[in-house]
Design a protein around this motif. Structure first.
Motif, PDB file in Angstrom:
ATOM      1  N   LEU A  28      -5.226  -8.729   6.677  1.00  0.00           N
ATOM      2  CA  LEU A  28      -5.530  -7.303   6.768  1.00  0.00           C
ATOM      3  C   LEU A  28      -4.658  -6.472   5.832  1.00  0.00           C
ATOM      4  O   LEU A  28      -5.141  -5.574   5.137  1.00  0.00           O
ATOM      5  CB  LEU A  28      -5.347  -6.827   8.215  1.00  0.00           C
ATOM      6  CG  LEU A  28      -6.333  -7.393   9.246  1.00  0.00           C
ATOM      7  CD1 LEU A  28      -5.998  -6.883  10.640  1.00  0.00           C
ATOM      8  CD2 LEU A  28      -7.764  -7.027   8.883  1.00  0.00           C
ATOM      9  N   LEU A  29      -3.368  -6.769   5.790  1.00  0.00           N
ATOM     10  CA  LEU A  29      -2.461  -5.995   4.948  1.00  0.00           C
ATOM     11  C   LEU A  29      -2.719  -6.245   3.468  1.00  0.00           C
ATOM     12  O   LEU A  29      -2.714  -5.304   2.660  1.00  0.00           O
ATOM     13  CB  LEU A  29      -1.015  -6.324   5.307  1.00  0.00           C
ATOM     14  CG  LEU A  29      -0.565  -5.921   6.720  1.00  0.00           C
ATOM     15  CD1 LEU A  29       0.870  -6.336   6.965  1.00  0.00           C
ATOM     16  CD2 LEU A  29      -0.716  -4.418   6.925  1.00  0.00           C
ATOM     17  N   SER A  30      -2.958  -7.482   3.096  1.00  0.00           N
ATOM     18  CA  SER A  30      -3.258  -7.769   1.693  1.00  0.00           C
ATOM     19  C   SER A  30      -4.612  -7.190   1.290  1.00  0.00           C
ATOM     20  O   SER A  30      -4.788  -6.770   0.137  1.00  0.00           O
ATOM     21  CB  SER A  30      -3.238  -9.279   1.448  1.00  0.00           C
ATOM     22  OG  SER A  30      -4.196  -9.939   2.265  1.00  0.00           O
ATOM     23  N   SER A  31      -5.553  -7.139   2.213  1.00  0.00           N
ATOM     24  CA  SER A  31      -6.840  -6.503   1.921  1.00  0.00           C
ATOM     25  C   SER A  31      -6.661  -5.011   1.694  1.00  0.00           C
ATOM     26  O   SER A  31      -7.319  -4.420   0.829  1.00  0.00           O
ATOM     27  CB  SER A  31      -7.820  -6.742   3.074  1.00  0.00           C
ATOM     28  OG  SER A  31      -8.096  -8.121   3.232  1.00  0.00           O
ATOM     29  N   LEU A  32      -5.773  -4.392   2.457  1.00  0.00           N
ATOM     30  CA  LEU A  32      -5.469  -2.970   2.241  1.00  0.00           C
ATOM     31  C   LEU A  32      -4.844  -2.755   0.872  1.00  0.00           C
ATOM     32  O   LEU A  32      -5.175  -1.783   0.172  1.00  0.00           O
ATOM     33  CB  LEU A  32      -4.531  -2.474   3.343  1.00  0.00           C
ATOM     34  CG  LEU A  32      -4.080  -1.010   3.242  1.00  0.00           C
ATOM     35  CD1 LEU A  32      -5.274  -0.071   3.294  1.00  0.00           C
ATOM     36  CD2 LEU A  32      -3.080  -0.682   4.353  1.00  0.00           C
TER      37      LEU A  32
END
Length: 230
Positions: A28-32
């Motif tokens: 999720l954080l890397s996608s953000l």
């Protein structure tokens, strides 16, 4: 419900649920980060493989950090294994390198179960990247031109040309010049200037105005975008 503030005290033997949470948060954080890069980058053709690498890098890093844990032996073994791999991909854009490190940092934070640090750091990084997109630090125009022309050795006429360049350019600088004899009475000087254009269309306007100056000959204006892609 997982208590993210106290979870770091129980990481010697991570459970399957904790591992799943780690991978999920990394994704999720890397996608953000990848979404922020895609929306704030000014590149016309955004490299999709680089955006995918931003997403995958965080998960790989988190997995590696989980595998190492607190073991020094594992860390040294992982260091030796990674030393065998040669990474030959070159990133010419410093901004791309920063986003790569951001994805790497979020993966490290998730891998050591510092979820609060990972969330706050990633959100703060993405927010700052969005803010910088609308500030003067984000270059709206990267058009740099090289101007060459010949004219008689007359400083007053050169100053008139410089006034014209000042109207159409952010800045300009004399790169080189050379003199040579002409069949005419006066000597001829060939100038070469480096220009930073105010707008993309200013180059066409500048060329038209310079052609109207009767003393100028052999005018050459080459304009290119200095933005380097990955």
């Amino acid at each position: 419900m997982v208590d993210f503030f106290s979870i770091q005290n129980n990481t010697e033997n991570p459970t399957l649920l904790l591992i799943i949470y780690t991978v999920l948060f990394s994704f999720l954080l890397s996608s953000l980060i990848a979404f922020t890069y895609e929306k704030t980058s000014r590149d016309v053709s955004k490299p999709m493989y680089f955006i995918q690498a931003l997403v995958l890098l965080s998960i790989v890093t988190a997995t590696v950090m989980q595998a190492i844990g607190d073991s020094v032996a594992r860390g040294l073994g992982m260091l030796g294994a990674l030393a065998v791999i040669r990474f030959r991909t070159t990133l010419r854009n410093p901004r791309n390198i920063v986003f790569m490190f951001a994805s790497l940092a979020s993966g490290i934070a998730c891998g050591v179960y510092g979820f609060v640090i990972a969330i706050v750091g990633t959100v703060g990084f993405c927010f700052t990247a969005v803010v910088l997109r609308f500030t003067p630090f984000s270059r709206k125009n990267n058009m740099v031109a090289t101007l060459q022309f010949q004219m008689p050795d007359d400083m007053s006429k050169l100053k008139e040309v410089q006034v014209i360049m000042k109207k159409h350019c952010y800045r300009f600088a004399l790169k080189r010049y050379k003199t040579f004899n002409s069949t005419k009475k006066e000597n001829i000087v060939e100038y070469e200037y480096k220009l930073k254009m105010k707008k993309e269309e200013e180059g066409i306007k500048l060329a038209k105005v310079l052609r109207q100056v009767p003393e100028l000959e052999n005018i050459q204006l080459n304009i290119q975008d200095t933005m380097e892609e990955i």
